[in-house]
Design an enzyme around this catalytic site. Structure first.
Site, short mmCIF file in Angstrom:
data_model
loop_
_atom_site.label_atom_id
_atom_site.label_comp_id
_atom_site.label_asym_id
_atom_site.label_seq_id
_atom_site.Cartn_x
_atom_site.Cartn_y
_atom_site.Cartn_z
N CYS A 292 0.80 -1.22 0.00
CA CYS A 292 0.00 0.00 0.00
C CYS A 292 0.84 1.27 0.00
CB CYS A 292 -0.95 -0.01 1.20
SG CYS A 292 -2.33 -1.16 1.01
N LYS B 263 0.44 3.95 -2.99
CA LYS B 263 -0.69 4.87 -3.16
C LYS B 263 -0.22 6.27 -3.54
CE LYS B 263 -4.38 2.89 -0.34
NZ LYS B 263 -5.38 3.16 0.71
N ASP C 201 -9.17 -2.40 -4.63
CA ASP C 201 -7.82 -2.10 -4.16
C ASP C 201 -6.84 -3.01 -4.89
OD1 ASP C 201 -5.77 -0.94 -2.65
OD2 ASP C 201 -6.97 -0.98 -0.82
N GLY D 195 -14.85 -13.57 -11.08
CA GLY D 195 -14.38 -12.94 -12.31
C GLY D 195 -13.18 -12.07 -12.03
N GLY D 196 -12.78 -11.27 -13.03
CA GLY D 196 -11.65 -10.38 -12.85
C GLY D 196 -10.97 -10.07 -14.16
#
Length: 398
Positions: free
Chosen positions: A46, A49, A97, A171-172
């Site tokens: 993270c 970001k 995310d 899914g994706g």
């Protein structure tokens, strides 16, 4: 040779009581002995970001768009043209995310990626995710054999955490990219009574609880330096912090990052939480500030400040930060966390303590901490500041 992973028992529901993170053995996967997933990215977890001030400026423009709802907090909340069997209005709560690798092991990275995606739903007091999508980028910098194995392992780790959360990946999207990437989308359809909005209830006197320690960014960087020494490691860390201490820190941090915040979501509703956020890329002070700022808008705006009085941190991360002049701003409250804990506001110390005790009991013995309180914001407060560290705040070493 097969690469066996511990299987969760049927009774496990929160991701905290499964076995500890297994030691990564690249050779058992058919990868070179020196393989490290983190070699294929410069930004980790993270910490990739966009800086918070720049993001908030962009979100201010987006918030002015007609029809946008709850822009800027952890989840999108959209009313649906449907009701449940009780005739109650329903809402689609969704979040997305994704990030670059922060750990060497692709299976573990998949677990952390899924836990991080789910955490935004959990910060809304929603323990049950209806479905997930997976977003994945396979690295063009790997050869075809390495790319196939790492992609497979990341997908397996992501799916394993989804199963532990009693949801499914339906899914994706998978693409090619120089740096690997893992993340996704989590969605749930709930009534108003089945969630805790981050705005509307917070008030002066509320008590703040944090459900995971801080210091993951320091941990993953120390681990990489142990494998690939850097000038900073040689100058500030070597000879002061042992490899054994770094390994222990890394194992504690990865266990924390892959642990789901699901039980915290369930119990915050039970104990009457006034709202919550999860602590990720902006650090605890950044997310606390965003949480406080969100109270100043809406139908019943309040001018509040979140005061952090004591913070739990991994002890070796604290020692390393002091050796490095707080390079990652852990001691300032701005060090990025990946799949961090929930910062939850409760109406009383009694409610906060009851939440902490019950969460420890059901979440594999992992502790939570009362870390501060909410107060009315000073009339002369600096513009944009809605959270602060108390002068001389206490560090609780974990």
């Amino acid at each position: 040779m097969s690469h066996k992973r511990p299987q969760s028992s049927a009774g496990e529901s929160n991701g905290a009581v499964d076995l500890k993170t297994p030691r990564f053995d690249p050779v058992s996967l058919g990868l070179p002995a020196e393989f490290q997933l983190t070699d294929y990215t410069r930004l980790k977890g993270c910490s990739c970001k966009l800086p918070q001030p720049k993001l908030l400026a962009l979100l201010q423009e987006l918030s002015a768009t007609p029809g946008q709802k709850d822009v800027g907090m952890d989840c999108s909340i959209v009313p649906l043209h449907h009701t449940n069997s009780k005739g109650e209005a329903l809402f689609l709560v969704s979040t997305t995310d994704f990030f670059f690798p922060s750990v060497s092991d692709p299976f573990l990275q998949g677990q952390i990626g899924a836990a991080n995606v789910l955490s935004d739903l959990y910060s809304m007091g929603i323990p049950d995710c209806d479905t997930m999508l997976m977003l994945l980028a396979a690295s063009t910098e790997m050869d075809e054999h390495e790319r196939l194995i790492t992609t497979r392992e990341i997908m397996k780790g992501f799916a394993e955490r989804a199963r532990l959360a009693t949801t499914t990946v339906t899914g994706g999207q998978t693409v090619m990219n120089p740096w690997p990437l893992i993340g996704g989308v989590a969605m749930a359809v709930v009534s108003e009574a089945e969630m805790v909005r981050p705005t509307g209830l917070l008030c002066a006197g509320d008590i703040l609880v944090l459900t995971k320690p801080l210091g993951c960014q320091v941990a993953v960087n120390l681990k990489q330096w142990l494998l690939r020494p850097s000038p900073l490691y040689e100058e500030a860390i070597a000879g002061h912090i042992s490899p054994e201490e770094i390994e222990e820190l890394y194992n504690m941090a990865t266990d924390s990052m892959r642990r789901l915040n699901r039980e915290g979501a369930r119990l915050m509703r039970k104990h009457g939480a006034h709202g919550a956020t999860d602590v990720t890329g902006f650090g605890i002070l950044g997310h606390a500030n965003n949480f406080g700022a969100a109270q100043a808008v809406g139908d019943a705006p309040r001018s509040l400040c979140l005061v952090l009085e004591r913070l739990p941190m991994f002890k070796t991360a604290v020692a390393a930060s002091k050796q490095m002049n707080d390079k990652y701003r852990l001691l300032e409250g701005y060090s990025a966390e990946t799949s961090g804990g929930l910062l939850v506001a409760f109406p009383s110390t009694t409610a906060a303590a009851a939440f902490c005790a019950e969460l420890t009991a059901v979440d594999g013995g992992c502790p939570s901490w009362i870390v501060g309180h909410v107060e009315d914001r000073a009339t002369n407060a600096v513009d944009g500041v809605y959270a602060r560290l108390k002068d001389g705040y206490e560090i609780v070493e974990v």
